[in-house]
Scaffold this motif. Structure first.
Motif, PDB file in Angstrom:
ATOM      1  N   ALA A  33       5.808 -14.845 -13.365  1.00 13.02           N
ATOM      2  CA  ALA A  33       4.519 -14.168 -13.522  1.00 13.02           C
ATOM      3  C   ALA A  33       3.722 -14.302 -12.225  1.00 13.02           C
ATOM      4  O   ALA A  33       3.560 -15.405 -11.700  1.00 13.02           O
ATOM      5  CB  ALA A  33       3.751 -14.774 -14.688  1.00 13.02           C
ATOM      6  N   THR A  34       3.213 -13.170 -11.725  1.00 15.91           N
ATOM      7  CA  THR A  34       2.550 -13.127 -10.423  1.00 15.91           C
ATOM      8  C   THR A  34       1.199 -12.444 -10.565  1.00 15.91           C
ATOM      9  O   THR A  34       1.140 -11.258 -10.911  1.00 15.91           O
ATOM     10  CB  THR A  34       3.424 -12.353  -9.411  1.00 15.91           C
ATOM     11  OG1 THR A  34       4.710 -12.973  -9.335  1.00 15.91           O
ATOM     12  CG2 THR A  34       2.790 -12.341  -8.040  1.00 15.91           C
ATOM     13  N   PRO A  35       0.075 -13.162 -10.317  1.00 20.90           N
ATOM     14  CA  PRO A  35      -1.242 -12.539 -10.461  1.00 20.90           C
ATOM     15  C   PRO A  35      -1.413 -11.360  -9.509  1.00 20.90           C
ATOM     16  O   PRO A  35      -1.054 -11.444  -8.335  1.00 20.90           O
ATOM     17  CB  PRO A  35      -2.209 -13.676 -10.130  1.00 20.90           C
ATOM     18  CG  PRO A  35      -1.412 -14.662  -9.349  1.00 20.90           C
ATOM     19  CD  PRO A  35      -0.010 -14.555  -9.853  1.00 20.90           C
ATOM     20  N   THR A  36      -1.989 -10.269 -10.051  1.00 20.32           N
ATOM     21  CA  THR A  36      -2.033  -9.004  -9.327  1.00 20.32           C
ATOM     22  C   THR A  36      -3.316  -8.254  -9.645  1.00 20.32           C
ATOM     23  O   THR A  36      -3.833  -8.326 -10.764  1.00 20.32           O
ATOM     24  CB  THR A  36      -0.824  -8.117  -9.733  1.00 20.32           C
ATOM     25  OG1 THR A  36       0.392  -8.841  -9.505  1.00 20.32           O
ATOM     26  CG2 THR A  36      -0.786  -6.822  -8.954  1.00 20.32           C
ATOM     27  N   ILE A  37      -3.810  -7.517  -8.662  1.00 18.73           N
ATOM     28  CA  ILE A  37      -4.894  -6.561  -8.864  1.00 18.73           C
ATOM     29  C   ILE A  37      -4.540  -5.325  -8.053  1.00 18.73           C
ATOM     30  O   ILE A  37      -3.834  -5.418  -7.039  1.00 18.73           O
ATOM     31  CB  ILE A  37      -6.268  -7.143  -8.442  1.00 18.73           C
ATOM     32  CG1 ILE A  37      -7.397  -6.186  -8.824  1.00 18.73           C
ATOM     33  CG2 ILE A  37      -6.296  -7.468  -6.955  1.00 18.73           C
ATOM     34  CD1 ILE A  37      -8.792  -6.783  -8.642  1.00 18.73           C
ATOM     35  N   ARG A  38      -5.015  -4.153  -8.522  1.00 18.03           N
ATOM     36  CA  ARG A  38      -4.654  -2.950  -7.774  1.00 18.03           C
ATOM     37  C   ARG A  38      -5.706  -1.877  -7.970  1.00 18.03           C
ATOM     38  O   ARG A  38      -6.537  -1.920  -8.884  1.00 18.03           O
ATOM     39  CB  ARG A  38      -3.278  -2.458  -8.181  1.00 18.03           C
ATOM     40  CG  ARG A  38      -3.167  -1.679  -9.451  1.00 18.03           C
ATOM     41  CD  ARG A  38      -3.159  -2.482 -10.734  1.00 18.03           C
ATOM     42  NE  ARG A  38      -3.412  -1.602 -11.843  1.00 18.03           N
ATOM     43  CZ  ARG A  38      -2.530  -0.716 -12.328  1.00 18.03           C
ATOM     44  NH1 ARG A  38      -1.323  -0.654 -11.832  1.00 18.03           N
ATOM     45  NH2 ARG A  38      -2.852   0.073 -13.316  1.00 18.03           N
ATOM     46  N   PHE A  39      -5.664  -0.891  -7.085  1.00 18.46           N
ATOM     47  CA  PHE A  39      -6.458   0.320  -7.211  1.00 18.46           C
ATOM     48  C   PHE A  39      -5.689   1.436  -6.519  1.00 18.46           C
ATOM     49  O   PHE A  39      -4.736   1.170  -5.765  1.00 18.46           O
ATOM     50  CB  PHE A  39      -7.867   0.132  -6.606  1.00 18.46           C
ATOM     51  CG  PHE A  39      -7.894  -0.059  -5.109  1.00 18.46           C
ATOM     52  CD1 PHE A  39      -8.261   0.981  -4.257  1.00 18.46           C
ATOM     53  CD2 PHE A  39      -7.575  -1.287  -4.541  1.00 18.46           C
ATOM     54  CE1 PHE A  39      -8.282   0.804  -2.879  1.00 18.46           C
ATOM     55  CE2 PHE A  39      -7.596  -1.475  -3.165  1.00 18.46           C
ATOM     56  CZ  PHE A  39      -7.958  -0.429  -2.339  1.00 18.46           C
ATOM     57  N   SER A  86       0.821  -1.213   0.000  1.00 18.63           N
ATOM     58  CA  SER A  86       0.000   0.000   0.000  1.00 18.63           C
ATOM     59  C   SER A  86       0.852   1.258   0.000  1.00 18.63           C
ATOM     60  O   SER A  86       1.800   1.389   0.762  1.00 18.63           O
ATOM     61  CB  SER A  86      -0.937   0.001   1.212  1.00 18.63           C
ATOM     62  OG  SER A  86      -0.210  -0.130   2.419  1.00 18.63           O
ATOM     63  N   GLY A  87       0.481   2.150  -0.892  1.00 22.51           N
ATOM     64  CA  GLY A  87       1.105   3.461  -1.001  1.00 22.51           C
ATOM     65  C   GLY A  87       0.141   4.308  -1.796  1.00 22.51           C
ATOM     66  O   GLY A  87      -1.069   4.274  -1.556  1.00 22.51           O
ATOM     67  N   THR A  88       0.617   5.080  -2.769  1.00 23.12           N
ATOM     68  CA  THR A  88      -0.300   5.752  -3.690  1.00 23.12           C
ATOM     69  C   THR A  88      -1.218   4.719  -4.329  1.00 23.12           C
ATOM     70  O   THR A  88      -2.425   4.922  -4.447  1.00 23.12           O
ATOM     71  CB  THR A  88       0.481   6.516  -4.771  1.00 23.12           C
ATOM     72  OG1 THR A  88       1.336   7.476  -4.143  1.00 23.12           O
ATOM     73  CG2 THR A  88      -0.465   7.229  -5.711  1.00 23.12           C
ATOM     74  N   TRP A  89      -0.625   3.609  -4.741  1.00 24.63           N
ATOM     75  CA  TRP A  89      -1.380   2.465  -5.250  1.00 24.63           C
ATOM     76  C   TRP A  89      -1.473   1.396  -4.168  1.00 24.63           C
ATOM     77  O   TRP A  89      -0.525   1.205  -3.396  1.00 24.63           O
ATOM     78  CB  TRP A  89      -0.684   1.850  -6.460  1.00 24.63           C
ATOM     79  CG  TRP A  89      -0.754   2.670  -7.710  1.00 24.63           C
ATOM     80  CD1 TRP A  89       0.124   3.646  -8.100  1.00 24.63           C
ATOM     81  CD2 TRP A  89      -1.748   2.595  -8.734  1.00 24.63           C
ATOM     82  NE1 TRP A  89      -0.260   4.175  -9.309  1.00 24.63           N
ATOM     83  CE2 TRP A  89      -1.406   3.549  -9.720  1.00 24.63           C
ATOM     84  CE3 TRP A  89      -2.879   1.812  -8.918  1.00 24.63           C
ATOM     85  CZ2 TRP A  89      -2.155   3.743 -10.871  1.00 24.63           C
ATOM     86  CZ3 TRP A  89      -3.627   1.997 -10.063  1.00 24.63           C
ATOM     87  CH2 TRP A  89      -3.270   2.957 -11.027  1.00 24.63           C
ATOM     88  N   THR A  90      -2.594   0.707  -4.113  1.00 29.42           N
ATOM     89  CA  THR A  90      -2.701  -0.523  -3.327  1.00 29.42           C
ATOM     90  C   THR A  90      -2.606  -1.671  -4.317  1.00 29.42           C
ATOM     91  O   THR A  90      -3.476  -1.840  -5.172  1.00 29.42           O
ATOM     92  CB  THR A  90      -4.031  -0.577  -2.558  1.00 29.42           C
ATOM     93  OG1 THR A  90      -4.060   0.504  -1.615  1.00 29.42           O
ATOM     94  CG2 THR A  90      -4.168  -1.886  -1.805  1.00 29.42           C
ATOM     95  N   VAL A  91      -1.523  -2.418  -4.215  1.00 30.79           N
ATOM     96  CA  VAL A  91      -1.227  -3.485  -5.171  1.00 30.79           C
ATOM     97  C   VAL A  91      -1.271  -4.814  -4.428  1.00 30.79           C
ATOM     98  O   VAL A  91      -0.544  -5.018  -3.451  1.00 30.79           O
ATOM     99  CB  VAL A  91       0.150  -3.278  -5.829  1.00 30.79           C
ATOM    100  CG1 VAL A  91       0.441  -4.384  -6.833  1.00 30.79           C
ATOM    101  CG2 VAL A  91       0.218  -1.909  -6.505  1.00 30.79           C
ATOM    102  N   ILE A  92      -2.131  -5.709  -4.886  1.00 26.63           N
ATOM    103  CA  ILE A  92      -2.353  -6.994  -4.222  1.00 26.63           C
ATOM    104  C   ILE A  92      -1.827  -8.098  -5.140  1.00 26.63           C
ATOM    105  O   ILE A  92      -2.298  -8.252  -6.269  1.00 26.63           O
ATOM    106  CB  ILE A  92      -3.840  -7.211  -3.918  1.00 26.63           C
ATOM    107  CG1 ILE A  92      -4.372  -6.049  -3.064  1.00 26.63           C
ATOM    108  CG2 ILE A  92      -4.074  -8.540  -3.224  1.00 26.63           C
ATOM    109  CD1 ILE A  92      -5.880  -6.014  -2.945  1.00 26.63           C
TER     110      ILE A  92
END
Length: 570
Positions: free
Chosen positions: A400-406, A368-374
């Motif tokens: 390769a690593t599955p990722t989602i972010r907001f 977590s920072g400017t973006w929250t990247v999971i």
């Protein structure tokens, strides 16, 4: 403090002594490190011309506040001495090697022994720029220098203020070099940023990825970019697809782009400024760029067709040595000429570094920072949905690593006030059904196409209640994203939200199927970057379990369902 001693090896046992130390027990190495022992050398004097029955071993090591008794009395030390007793002169009862202390009689050209030895991490985020100093042996954070980041909104397009950043870096390093011995510099930066170089100069300013003008040739780009099945890069707005930036620059500034002889990803740009050596690296190449195929670990067909792949320098290992600091820069800043510069890493991937070697099947990390990247280490790619801003990142090992972010940090900043929220403020938001419906920042996330709104039920919120709504919102969004992911039973929160008690409490209450942990290592991405450059650092990855109050769960579950029903209509 430097320790030196003389030991005695039975004649003819030289090769066996070396063989045993080549296979030093890992538990013994850990024991020595735990007691602060470093710079340990043993030298052999096996001069056969001398009339004696033994070879001599000269040992030196450094340690601060060494507890000699605790070192010697540990079982692993006792077992090692007994193991070595058949080839060395030892004390009769304890098997401890006979070691005569040596007296120091001369020093010459000692490298600043009065200064703490540190790794400096240059951490350039979208919002802030930091230089973090980590203890060169323990990895403990010793010092942080920080400044805000800004974009120059001026022709030819909004761009990175690299000149100001570079001056700040040099001035800050020069100041720190007066107090610390900076033995190496690691680098981590935000993604979606690239420097178009003509020799050692910029051919074009470094474009700000939030510039909307990149969409000028949207239709042409969409027709040319690779399929999601190849790049695992979703189509993103603004310049968040690095390929879209290059496509626009090449068409809009054709003459300038024609002079570009190398393309440097953002961490590598700063590595070049410090070392003079150019390189490429996979975590930034694989960060929703459209330029990389993360499953085959090579440039995408699109990147090859555009003739961009040939302008990237050699792709070298993340965290590999780029070289030593440029001599003139060492003189200007006062840094040692031996200061090593390491190949940098994309910041969200730096948060994964302390965990990618853990012996577990899957692990989900929320950076977590400017973006929250999971991201889920060792997760499956088949759950990824392009229209939800899900993607395959590439970790420091090239996987390769599955990722989602907001844009969690930015949305939280927009919703909150300067007053801190209490649990009673959280309860107020839940009880009155006051809802924040996404999204409150442009740029990405599952609801990037939606305009954020607040359902306030006609209630004017106090500043603390505004902050409570912000905490509830980012917890709901994180929970929603985790449901879309192939997530693990264990979820670790890194970065800014790891210190947000309300966020952790809410997330733990919403996700009884997971164990939610908060990282207590305040360095976040900087710690991961430092660990890459110095694998001997003892970053312990301290975690604390987030707990839930069962009494609030029924109300929270009802609130969560209301929110889910509304966002399901978006």
């Amino acid at each position: 403090m430097r320790y030196a001693s003389l030991m005695y090896l039975h004649q003819g046992c030289e090769e066996e002594y070396k063989r045993r130390h080549d296979d030093l027990w890992p538990e013994l190495a850990d024991h020595l490190k735990e007691h602060g022992i470093h710079n340990y050398y043993i030298h052999l004097d096996s001069n056969k011309d001398r009339d004696r029955s033994e070879s001599r071993l000269y040992a030196t090591f450094d340690a601060d506040d060494l507890d000699v008794e605790a070192l010697a009395n540990h079982p692993v030390m006792q077992r090692w001495w007994e193991y070595m007793a058949d080839i060395m002169e030892t004390k009769t009862l304890s098997f401890e090697p006979i070691a005569n202390a040596l007296e120091e009689v001369f020093q010459f050209n000692i490298l600043q022994p009065d200064k703490p030895r540190v790794v400096a991490v240059l951490d350039i985020g979208k919002t802030n720029i930091k230089i973090c100093l980590m203890d060169g042996q323990t990895g403990a954070l010793l010092h942080i220098e920080k400044r805000t980041n800004a974009v120059i909104d001026a022709p030819p397009y909004p761009h990175i203020d690299e000149g100001s950043i570079w001056r700040w870096i040099k001035d800050t390093l020069a100041d720190l070099a007066q107090r610390y011995f900076i033995s190496s510099i690691a680098i981590t930066t935000h993604g979606a940023t690239i420097a178009c170089m003509k020799g050692d100069q910029l051919a074009l300013p470094i474009l700000d990825y939030e510039y909307d003008g990149v969409s000028e040739f949207k239709d042409e780009y969409d027709a040319a970019r690779p399929d999601f099945s190849e790049s695992f890069s979703p189509r993103l707005p603004q310049g968040l697809n690095l390929g879209a930036q290059l496509f626009w620059q090449q068409k809009r500034f054709a003459d300038e782009f024609a002079t570009v002889d190398s393309l440097l990803l953002y961490p590598q740009f700063w590595g070049y400024k410090l070392s003079g050596n150019k390189a490429a690296e996979v975590t930034s190449l694989g960060c929703h760029t459209d330029l990389w195929n993360p499953t085959s670990c090579q440039f995408s067909t699109f990147c090859e067709q555009r003739k961009w792949a040939e302008r990237f320098p050699e792709v070298i290992e993340t965290g590999a040595k780029l070289g030593t600091i440029l001599p003139d820069l060492a003189k200007e800043t006062g840094l040692p000429a031996s200061c090593v510069i390491f190949n940098g890493i994309h910041d969200s991937n730096a948060s994964l570094v302390p965990y990618i070697g853990q012996p577990m099947e899957k692990l989900t990390v929320v950076s977590s920072g400017t973006w929250t990247v999971i991201a889920t280490i060792n997760g499956k790619l088949d759950s990824l949905q392009e229209d939800k801003d899900m993607l395959a990142n590439v970790d420091a090992l090239g996987r390769a690593t599955p990722t989602i972010r907001f844009m969690g940090g930015r949305e939280w900043e927009q919703l909150r006030s300067d007053s801190k929220a209490s649990l009673s403020d959280i309860s107020f938001i839940l009880e009155h059904g006051i809802l924040a419906i996404p999204a409150f920042a442009k740029g990405g996330g599952p609801f990037a196409h939606c305009e954020g709104r607040i359902i306030d039920r006609g209630i004017a919120l106090t500043p603390a209640q505004q902050s409570a709504l912000a905490d509830v919102y980012v917890a709901l969004m994180t929970d929603y994203c985790l449901d879309l992911m192939d997530s693990s039973d264990t979820v670790i929160v890194e970065g800014a939200f790891s210190n947000n008690v309300n966020f952790l409490f809410l997330l733990a209450c919403m996700r009884s199927q997971n164990e939610i942990y908060a990282s207590r290592d305040v360095t976040g991405t900087s710690g991961g970057a430092a660990l890459l450059s110095n694998k001997s650092l003892k970053l312990k990855g301290r975690l604390s379990l987030a707990l839930c109050d069962a009494q609030i769960k029924p109300l929270l579950n009802l609130y969560r369902q209301q929110w889910r029903d509304l966002v399901g209509e978006l």
